[in-house]
Scaffold this motif. Sequence first.
Motif, PDB file in Angstrom:
ATOM      1  N   LEU A 231      23.497  20.116 -11.450  1.00 42.44           N
ATOM      2  CA  LEU A 231      23.402  20.057 -12.964  1.00 42.44           C
ATOM      3  C   LEU A 231      24.734  20.733 -13.781  1.00 42.44           C
ATOM      4  CD1 LEU A 231      19.757  21.034 -13.247  1.00 42.44           C
ATOM      5  CD2 LEU A 231      20.568  18.844 -12.600  1.00 42.44           C
ATOM      6  N   PRO A 232      25.796  19.821 -13.867  1.00 42.85           N
ATOM      7  CA  PRO A 232      26.829  20.448 -14.883  1.00 42.85           C
ATOM      8  C   PRO A 232      26.299  20.583 -16.130  1.00 42.85           C
ATOM      9  CG  PRO A 232      27.389  18.470 -13.788  1.00 42.85           C
ATOM     10  CD  PRO A 232      25.830  18.543 -13.558  1.00 42.85           C
ATOM     11  N   ALA A 233      26.948  21.539 -16.771  1.00 43.31           N
ATOM     12  CA  ALA A 233      26.429  21.846 -18.293  1.00 43.31           C
ATOM     13  C   ALA A 233      27.415  22.504 -19.021  1.00 43.31           C
ATOM     14  CB  ALA A 233      25.056  22.644 -18.270  1.00 43.31           C
ATOM     15  N   HIS A 234      27.301  22.953 -20.112  1.00 46.50           N
ATOM     16  CA  HIS A 234      28.164  23.539 -20.927  1.00 46.50           C
ATOM     17  C   HIS A 234      27.234  24.892 -21.636  1.00 46.50           C
ATOM     18  CE1 HIS A 234      31.087  25.452 -23.509  1.00 46.50           C
ATOM     19  NE2 HIS A 234      31.990  24.916 -23.135  1.00 46.50           N
ATOM     20  N   ASN A 235      27.623  26.034 -21.553  1.00 48.70           N
ATOM     21  CA  ASN A 235      26.668  27.123 -21.969  1.00 48.70           C
ATOM     22  C   ASN A 235      26.853  27.621 -23.338  1.00 48.70           C
ATOM     23  OD1 ASN A 235      28.868  28.690 -21.404  1.00 48.70           O
ATOM     24  ND2 ASN A 235      27.693  29.887 -19.586  1.00 48.70           N
ATOM     25  N   GLY A 236      28.001  26.967 -24.102  1.00 48.46           N
ATOM     26  CA  GLY A 236      28.326  27.699 -25.190  1.00 48.46           C
ATOM     27  C   GLY A 236      29.609  28.373 -25.251  1.00 48.46           C
ATOM     28  N   TYR A 237      29.879  28.712 -23.826  1.00 48.88           N
ATOM     29  CA  TYR A 237      31.233  29.564 -23.731  1.00 48.88           C
ATOM     30  C   TYR A 237      32.035  28.700 -22.811  1.00 48.88           C
ATOM     31  CZ  TYR A 237      28.374  33.325 -25.493  1.00 48.88           C
ATOM     32  OH  TYR A 237      27.808  34.226 -26.115  1.00 48.88           O
ATOM     33  N   ASN A 238      31.552  28.061 -21.692  1.00 49.97           N
ATOM     34  CA  ASN A 238      32.254  27.545 -20.698  1.00 49.97           C
ATOM     35  C   ASN A 238      31.383  26.464 -20.017  1.00 49.97           C
ATOM     36  OD1 ASN A 238      34.691  29.212 -19.943  1.00 49.97           O
ATOM     37  ND2 ASN A 238      33.176  30.737 -20.073  1.00 49.97           N
ATOM     38  N   ALA A 239      32.409  25.366 -19.358  1.00 45.43           N
ATOM     39  CA  ALA A 239      31.620  24.509 -18.770  1.00 45.43           C
ATOM     40  C   ALA A 239      31.135  25.013 -17.188  1.00 45.43           C
ATOM     41  CB  ALA A 239      32.473  23.517 -18.285  1.00 45.43           C
ATOM     42  N   ILE A 240      30.081  24.890 -16.920  1.00 41.70           N
ATOM     43  CA  ILE A 240      29.382  25.394 -15.578  1.00 41.70           C
ATOM     44  C   ILE A 240      28.468  24.636 -14.829  1.00 41.70           C
ATOM     45  CG2 ILE A 240      28.948  27.661 -17.010  1.00 41.70           C
ATOM     46  CD1 ILE A 240      25.956  26.928 -17.163  1.00 41.70           C
ATOM     47  N   ILE A 241      28.453  24.926 -13.523  1.00 40.54           N
ATOM     48  CA  ILE A 241      27.223  24.359 -12.586  1.00 40.54           C
ATOM     49  C   ILE A 241      26.209  25.225 -12.671  1.00 40.54           C
ATOM     50  CG2 ILE A 241      26.851  23.914 -10.243  1.00 40.54           C
ATOM     51  CD1 ILE A 241      29.395  22.381 -11.480  1.00 40.54           C
ATOM     52  N   ALA A 242      25.354  24.670 -13.628  1.00 46.37           N
ATOM     53  CA  ALA A 242      24.125  25.365 -14.052  1.00 46.37           C
ATOM     54  C   ALA A 242      23.182  25.667 -12.775  1.00 46.37           C
ATOM     55  CB  ALA A 242      23.475  24.789 -15.298  1.00 46.37           C
ATOM     56  N   TYR A 243      23.203  24.472 -11.932  1.00 49.80           N
ATOM     57  CA  TYR A 243      21.865  24.507 -10.939  1.00 49.80           C
ATOM     58  C   TYR A 243      22.597  23.484  -9.839  1.00 49.80           C
ATOM     59  CZ  TYR A 243      17.217  25.356  -9.065  1.00 49.80           C
ATOM     60  OH  TYR A 243      16.301  25.816  -8.275  1.00 49.80           O
ATOM     61  N   ILE A 244      22.556  23.822  -8.579  1.00 49.37           N
ATOM     62  CA  ILE A 244      22.862  22.928  -7.543  1.00 49.37           C
ATOM     63  C   ILE A 244      22.033  23.488  -6.404  1.00 49.37           C
ATOM     64  CG2 ILE A 244      24.715  24.729  -6.873  1.00 49.37           C
ATOM     65  CD1 ILE A 244      26.353  22.316  -5.623  1.00 49.37           C
ATOM     66  N   ALA A 245      21.541  22.416  -5.746  1.00 54.04           N
ATOM     67  CA  ALA A 245      20.329  22.684  -4.517  1.00 54.04           C
ATOM     68  C   ALA A 245      20.279  21.596  -3.580  1.00 54.04           C
ATOM     69  CB  ALA A 245      19.221  23.094  -4.972  1.00 54.04           C
ATOM     70  N   VAL A 246      20.192  21.708  -2.415  1.00 55.22           N
ATOM     71  CA  VAL A 246      19.593  20.474  -1.378  1.00 55.22           C
ATOM     72  C   VAL A 246      18.166  20.964  -1.005  1.00 55.22           C
ATOM     73  CG1 VAL A 246      20.486  19.858   0.700  1.00 55.22           C
ATOM     74  CG2 VAL A 246      22.096  20.692  -0.605  1.00 55.22           C
TER      75      VAL A 246
END
Length: 307
Positions: A231-246
């Motif tokens: 789940l790539p996202a932007h948290n208002g400060y930076n682009a982030i990998i918000a969640y990654i899972a297998v």
Amino acid sequence: MRPITGREELELFSRLPYALNGELPDDLATGRRRPEWMWVALRGDRLLARAAWWSRPGSGTPLVLDVLDLDDDTPRPASLDAGERLLRTAMAATLAPGSPPPEYSRLVPPDWRGDAPSRQAVENRLAVLERTGARPLVERLRLEWRPESPLPGTTGRLAFRPVVDAGELVSLMALVLDGTLDAHGRADLTRMSPREAATRHYEDELAQYTSSRDWWRIATLPDGEPVGFVLPAHNGYNAIIAYIAVLPAHRGNGHVDDLLAEGTRVLAERNVPRVRASTDLGNVPMAEAFRRAGYVAFGGEINMTWS
């Protein structure tokens, strides 16, 4: 001991150094912070300690205590006493009675234990928290990918599709809690079911990001069986990998590398200046996956909780 009166006292509040000082003006302007959530302990004109909470824009409830600083030139016993008195006073005036205080988050340098001044500063602040009943939850590694690094490659074994149904994503989130190495996930499972924990995570965090959900990806085998998600996202400060899972059934096959490559690609195509991510210090497999993908550790984060 009092809250600041407004933006005109930001210079006073910022006399103690910390990584978040530069974000304070914009946080106040966007409603992530409120003057009544930003407290100072003063002796005359000298700032002895400060504390502040953060939340999402428009929220009337503090979400995290992310500023707690002491005057490190004050002798340690007096400094800790001032910090404790300030924090107890601020919590009593700011937080709803009867419920656990929000979690505490402290950003730290990557080598803070090996640098004597940094270590003393961090340990002093944690000691103040412990005096008020907080306990350590987890230390996390903060990582960053920059466009000058090559995009991580993929094996081509997986297909990716957007997340079109929040219910499907929450179901997958519940499944990946089985055997999770994430301390927050493990703590949630002591209080609620996997489905409840996943729903709470989705509603309280993921659904709050204003970036496009079209960026989110579910990874599948060629026959359509889900393998995991990123789940790539932007948290208002930076682009982030918000969640990654297998998913548990597919762990140990290297699929996390393809997931991370896809999430990084999605954000890189938006010409972001950096992509940030974090993982628990004890989650060595995930930390190694980030390093293989070209992410560099630039700091850490310590979380404490009262619950």
